[in-house]
Design a protein around this motif. Structure first.
Motif, short mmCIF file in Angstrom:
data_model
loop_
_atom_site.label_atom_id
_atom_site.label_comp_id
_atom_site.label_asym_id
_atom_site.label_seq_id
_atom_site.Cartn_x
_atom_site.Cartn_y
_atom_site.Cartn_z
N GLN A 22 -36.54 116.82 -33.85
CA GLN A 22 -35.08 116.67 -33.77
C GLN A 22 -34.61 115.43 -34.56
N GLN A 23 -35.22 115.17 -35.71
CA GLN A 23 -34.89 113.95 -36.44
C GLN A 23 -33.44 113.94 -36.90
N GLU A 24 -32.93 115.09 -37.32
CA GLU A 24 -31.55 115.15 -37.78
C GLU A 24 -30.58 114.88 -36.63
N VAL A 25 -30.89 115.40 -35.45
CA VAL A 25 -30.05 115.15 -34.28
C VAL A 25 -30.06 113.67 -33.92
N VAL A 26 -31.24 113.06 -33.94
CA VAL A 26 -31.35 111.63 -33.63
C VAL A 26 -30.58 110.81 -34.64
N ASP A 27 -30.73 111.13 -35.94
CA ASP A 27 -30.05 110.36 -36.97
C ASP A 27 -28.53 110.49 -36.84
N GLN A 28 -28.05 111.69 -36.56
CA GLN A 28 -26.60 111.87 -36.43
C GLN A 28 -26.06 111.14 -35.20
N LEU A 166 -10.94 117.31 -29.21
CA LEU A 166 -12.04 117.55 -30.15
C LEU A 166 -11.97 116.57 -31.32
N ASP A 167 -10.76 116.26 -31.75
CA ASP A 167 -10.57 115.37 -32.89
C ASP A 167 -11.05 113.96 -32.58
N ARG A 168 -11.17 113.61 -31.31
CA ARG A 168 -11.62 112.26 -30.93
C ARG A 168 -13.13 112.08 -31.11
N PHE A 169 -13.86 113.19 -31.23
CA PHE A 169 -15.30 113.09 -31.44
C PHE A 169 -15.58 112.87 -32.92
N LEU A 170 -16.36 111.86 -33.22
CA LEU A 170 -16.68 111.56 -34.61
C LEU A 170 -17.48 112.70 -35.23
N LEU A 171 -18.52 113.17 -34.52
CA LEU A 171 -19.39 114.24 -35.04
C LEU A 171 -19.58 115.32 -33.99
N ASP A 280 -24.36 111.65 -49.24
CA ASP A 280 -24.06 111.39 -47.84
C ASP A 280 -22.83 112.18 -47.39
N VAL A 281 -21.85 112.28 -48.26
CA VAL A 281 -20.64 113.03 -47.95
C VAL A 281 -20.98 114.50 -47.74
N VAL A 282 -21.80 115.06 -48.62
CA VAL A 282 -22.19 116.47 -48.53
C VAL A 282 -22.97 116.72 -47.23
N THR A 283 -23.88 115.82 -46.90
CA THR A 283 -24.72 115.99 -45.71
C THR A 283 -23.91 115.93 -44.42
N LEU A 284 -22.92 115.03 -44.37
CA LEU A 284 -22.18 114.81 -43.12
C LEU A 284 -20.88 115.59 -43.03
N ALA A 285 -20.54 116.34 -44.06
CA ALA A 285 -19.29 117.10 -44.02
C ALA A 285 -19.29 118.13 -42.90
N HIS A 286 -20.43 118.78 -42.66
CA HIS A 286 -20.49 119.82 -41.61
C HIS A 286 -20.25 119.23 -40.22
N PRO A 287 -21.01 118.23 -39.77
CA PRO A 287 -20.76 117.70 -38.41
C PRO A 287 -19.41 117.01 -38.26
N VAL A 288 -18.82 116.54 -39.34
CA VAL A 288 -17.52 115.87 -39.24
C VAL A 288 -16.38 116.88 -39.21
N LEU A 289 -16.49 117.96 -39.96
CA LEU A 289 -15.36 118.88 -40.14
C LEU A 289 -15.39 120.09 -39.20
N LYS A 290 -16.57 120.46 -38.70
CA LYS A 290 -16.69 121.74 -38.01
C LYS A 290 -15.76 121.85 -36.81
N HIS A 291 -15.61 120.77 -36.04
CA HIS A 291 -14.76 120.84 -34.85
C HIS A 291 -13.31 120.44 -35.15
N THR A 305 -17.84 132.33 -40.86
CA THR A 305 -18.12 131.15 -40.03
C THR A 305 -17.59 129.90 -40.70
N LEU A 306 -17.37 128.87 -39.89
CA LEU A 306 -16.90 127.60 -40.44
C LEU A 306 -17.96 126.96 -41.32
N ASP A 307 -19.23 127.17 -41.02
CA ASP A 307 -20.29 126.64 -41.88
C ASP A 307 -20.16 127.18 -43.30
#
Length: 318
Positions: A22-28, A166-171, A280-291, A305-307
């Motif tokens: 779960q390295q990606e989960v830990v890093d996020q 939902l908007d209050r959550f960073l990721l 970094d922008v490409v990698t984090l766009a999904h967890p930032v924008l999905k919700h 899907t939103l993905d």
């Protein structure tokens, strides 16, 4: 930077003794804490979401508490309440008893099972870092982070979070099943006579120092332009993409740009870099924008899907 980079490497190592894979989960999750935000963990039961929060509290030296959200959970159960006390002299007065929200790291388990009234009370705490009880404000400890979980499978008896909360959550962090080797290691180490424990690596003051450093990391013009282009193209009213205009009901607001800017800075710090990149922008766009986006009814009916939409948004920069 070198000293802090060594500390963050030790943080990762200490977490790895308890959370397998779960390295990606830990890093996020680390990105969320370094950026000073809150995270929404989405995953089925049994994927160590609660264990991750407890481990983070230990590693960062934070006071952590847990709330199991249920439909009958009242705001006072989280915020606290005033009780009437009588002294030995017979004088009566009210005393405030703090609730579990008065912690540095709060886990709200299955937050969508709490009633809208309780969710709104938590919203004020997340946004303003204080609560109001009986007309009196009470400041929350610093730092203050909420890591909330949701079960994506069982939706009966739940109250979907409103867009404002939902908007209050960073990721929004998707917690999937572990890989084969990680699950094999987990199987062996968690069923033996002794279990590994995380150790404290930092304290709250050091975490707040890192959070201040994140905001001082310089960001190049290309990264700023990529953030603005991706976020603004996600809005159907102004998007240059036909897919977004026809399939997205509403898009991300300015808070999404702010969240993405902080997140890419935190990711650069974790990786030991002096500035974030477009990757970094490409990698984090999904967890930032999905919700922070919603599909139209027709798009959901067509299986979009939103993905997929976010992948189209970041395609020019990938």
């Amino acid at each position: 930077m070198d000293e802090l980079g060594g500390k963050l490497a030790a943080v990762r190592e200490s977490i790895g003794h308890v959370i397998f894979g779960q390295q990606e989960v830990v890093d996020q999750t680390l990105i969320t804490l370094l950026a000073g935000g809150h995270a929404l963990l989405i995953g089925v039961p049994g994927l160590a979401k609660t264990r991750l929060v407890e481990t983070l509290g230990t590693v960062f030296g934070l006071e952590d508490k847990r709330v199991q959200c249920t439909p009958d959970l009242m705001p006072a159960d989280i915020l606290g309440s005033e009780v009437l006390e009588e002294s030995d002299s017979g004088r009566r007065s009210f005393r405030f008893i703090p609730g579990p929200v008065f912690a540095q790291l709060l886990m709200a388990d299955e937050i969508n099972r709490a009633s809208p009234r309780t969710q709104s009370a938590l919203l004020q705490a997340m946004q303003e870092h204080r609560v109001t009880v009986a007309g009196s404000p009470h400041d929350l400890p610093s730092p203050f982070h909420v890591l909330a979980t949701q079960n994506p499978l069982e939706q009966e008896g739940t109250y979907p979070l409103p867009e404002a909360q939902l908007d209050r959550f960073l990721l929004e962090i998707d917690v999937g099943y572990p890989e084969l080797e990680a699950e094999r290691r987990m199987l062996i180490e968690t069923t033996g006579p002794e279990q590994s424990q995380a150790r404290a690596v930092m304290d709250a003051a050091e975490l707040m120092t890192l959070q201040r450093l994140v905001r001082r990391i310089p960001v190049g013009e290309s990264v700023v332009e990529a953030i603005l282009a991706i976020v603004r193209n996600g809005r159907p009213e102004s998007s240059a993409l036909e897919d977004v205009r026809s399939q997205v009901a509403w898009g991300p607001g300015p808070r999404a740009s702010q969240a993405l800017m902080l997140a890419v800075r935190a990711r650069a710090l974790i990786d030991g870099r002096l500035a974030p990149s477009v990757d970094d922008v490409v990698t984090l766009a999904h967890p930032v924008l999905k919700h922070r986006m919603a599909l139209s009814f027709a798009a959901r009916a067509d299986g979009v899907t939103l993905d997929q939409i976010i992948s189209h948004l970041v395609a020019p920069y990938a």
